[in-house]
Write an enzyme that holds these catalytic residues in place. Structure first.
Site, mmCIF file in Angstrom:
data_model
loop_
_atom_site.group_PDB
_atom_site.id
_atom_site.type_symbol
_atom_site.label_atom_id
_atom_site.label_comp_id
_atom_site.label_asym_id
_atom_site.label_seq_id
_atom_site.Cartn_x
_atom_site.Cartn_y
_atom_site.Cartn_z
ATOM 1 N N THR A 185 -32.097 -31.643 22.713
ATOM 2 C CA THR A 185 -31.428 -30.455 23.255
ATOM 3 C C THR A 185 -30.864 -29.629 22.119
ATOM 4 O O THR A 185 -30.355 -30.187 21.153
ATOM 5 C CB THR A 185 -30.240 -30.916 24.133
ATOM 6 N N ARG A 213 -33.660 -34.614 38.673
ATOM 7 C CA ARG A 213 -32.572 -35.029 37.786
ATOM 8 C C ARG A 213 -32.050 -33.826 36.972
ATOM 9 O O ARG A 213 -32.807 -33.054 36.402
ATOM 10 C CB ARG A 213 -33.068 -36.128 36.836
ATOM 11 N N VAL A 214 -30.737 -33.707 36.919
ATOM 12 C CA VAL A 214 -30.069 -32.729 36.061
ATOM 13 C C VAL A 214 -29.184 -33.517 35.097
ATOM 14 O O VAL A 214 -28.512 -34.466 35.512
ATOM 15 C CB VAL A 214 -29.229 -31.747 36.907
ATOM 16 N N ASP A 216 -26.527 -33.468 31.383
ATOM 17 C CA ASP A 216 -25.217 -32.945 30.987
ATOM 18 C C ASP A 216 -25.264 -31.493 30.510
ATOM 19 O O ASP A 216 -24.250 -30.788 30.546
ATOM 20 C CB ASP A 216 -24.664 -33.788 29.833
ATOM 21 N N THR A 236 -25.802 -33.834 22.611
ATOM 22 C CA THR A 236 -27.216 -34.109 22.825
ATOM 23 C C THR A 236 -27.369 -35.604 23.050
ATOM 24 O O THR A 236 -26.488 -36.386 22.694
ATOM 25 C CB THR A 236 -28.054 -33.628 21.623
ATOM 26 N N GLY A 237 -28.478 -35.985 23.657
ATOM 27 C CA GLY A 237 -28.687 -37.407 23.924
ATOM 28 C C GLY A 237 -28.686 -37.702 25.411
ATOM 29 O O GLY A 237 -28.865 -36.806 26.234
ATOM 30 N N GLY A 239 -27.804 -37.746 28.720
ATOM 31 C CA GLY A 239 -26.803 -36.918 29.373
ATOM 32 C C GLY A 239 -25.867 -37.659 30.306
ATOM 33 O O GLY A 239 -24.702 -37.269 30.469
HETATM 34 N N1 ASP Z 1 -28.761 -34.251 26.959
HETATM 35 C C1 ASP Z 1 -30.075 -33.970 27.491
HETATM 36 C C2 ASP Z 1 -30.182 -34.510 28.880
HETATM 37 O O1 ASP Z 1 -29.690 -35.602 29.131
HETATM 38 C C3 ASP Z 1 -31.174 -34.589 26.701
HETATM 39 C C4 ASP Z 1 -31.233 -34.214 25.293
HETATM 40 O O2 ASP Z 1 -30.236 -34.029 24.614
HETATM 41 O O3 ASP Z 1 -32.336 -34.094 24.804
HETATM 42 O O4 ASP Z 1 -30.788 -33.874 29.693
#
Ligand code: ASP
Length: 327
Positions: A185, A213-214, A216, A236-237, A239
């Site tokens: 992200t 799915r949604v 963060d 990021t990561g 969510g």
């Molecule tokens: N945070 C994002 C999510 O969970 C994923 C990402 O950071 O790539 O949708």
């Protein structure tokens, strides 16, 4: 730390004199150091080109809110960035669904989730912020709104992403690598020449996620938060971990209590580590910028980096992390 000492000192004076909290806050704001000049920070390596676009606005004394919108549009429109909008990995049914949010110095915010076929979700989120009384639009409603605002529908599933998804379907849906397929992200934070903070966050979400799915990234407080008096944070990561801890709001509140941006990010990661089972199977990275232009980041696993742009030029920095490399 001097901010914390000043705040405690001012709180004590305020308490003994019986001053109203709002009065204490305004003294505290006056005591803050002056910003050192415009700066923009973004998650991951693709933050470098995004920052450059944002810097174009900031270096001409433009507003931070315009800088972050312009900046994150770069990875949104880049099919080589496989985790944001055009060319992003689809959900498990092959649909590219987008989440984004934006927040300015006046607590105005806009957000879209589960948006399809619109290349620049961040600009739709900006329109939600600027032109509606609402904060968040999702799914068909968000898409309808975008079309009414003149956004053009287009297929965002590129040949490469489609091929990877088909491969994933036929390969027994192999476990994905923690830092590679899932977590890129773009979250961006900027401080402008006026000393105002803004942020933006945009993603196609976790690769091959469940339909509907949604994450963060469009949730104010989880994937992004800005308090112009204190600082801003983005994430990021995985969510779900940020959503369970309202991670970016937590980072800003920790900075309010006197933590540096990096210490605040570290404390938020430790909150996840202390509260959530199996946290070590996932990546989470926080990035923060305070009102003084100081920045910092922290993550669970090695591998998260972030881009910085200011008058001194550009940098790509590795975030400090909690665990040894688990990949
Ligand atoms: N945070 C994002 C999510 O969970 C994923 C990402 O950071 O790539 O949708």
């Amino acid at each position: 730390m001097s901010n914390r000492r000043d705040f405690l000192k001012l709180s004590a004076i305020g308490g003994s004199l019986g001053l109203a909290l709002s009065h204490i806050k305004s003294i505290s704001a006056i005591e803050q150091k002056q910003p050192t000049g415009p700066i923009v920070v973004s998650t991951w390596e693709h933050g470098l080109s995004a920052n450059e676009a944002a810097w174009d606005v900031l270096s001409k004394k433009g507003r931070a809110i315009d800088a972050v919108e312009k900046g994150v549009r770069i990875p949104e429109g880049d099919p080589k960035v496989r985790t944001v909008s055009l060319g992003g990995y689809p959900d498990s049914s092959g649909k590219v669904t987008l989440d984004a949010c934006i927040m300015d110095e006046n607590m105005n915010c806009g957000s879209v989730a589960y948006l399809q076929n619109i290349k620049h979700p961040i600009s739709v989120a900006r329109k939600v912020m600027d032109d509606t009384p609402h904060v968040m639009l999702v799914g068909e409603g968000a898409q309808q709104f975008a079309k009414e605002q003149g956004f053009v529908e287009e297929d965002l599933l590129t040949a490469e992403s489609k091929a990877d998804w088909q491969n994933w379907l036929t390969s027994g849906q192999a476990k994905k690598l923690i830092n590679i397929e899932n977590h890129d992200t773009i979250g961006m934070l900027a401080l402008d020449a006026e000393g105002n903070l803004s942020g933006a966050c945009t993603t196609s979400g976790a690769a091959y996620k469940m339909p509907g799915r949604v994450g963060d990234s469009p949730i104010i407080g989880a994937g992004l938060y800005v308090d112009n008096e204190i600082g801003a944070a983005t994430a990021t990561g995985m969510g779900e971990l940020m959503m369970k801890t309202v991670g970016c709001h937590l980072v800003v509140e920790l900075m309010r209590q006197g933590a540096s941006p990096q210490e605040a990010c570290k404390q938020a990661v430790l909150r996840i580590a202390n509260k959530l089972e199996n946290f070590e199977q996932f990546q989470v990275g926080f990035l923060a910028l305070n009102k003084q232009g100081e920045y910092g980041a922290y993550c669970i696993q090695t591998g998260f980096n972030y881009a910085v742009r200011n008058v001194n030029g550009e940098q790509l920095l590795d975030a400090k992390y909690l665990l040894e490399d688990k990949i």
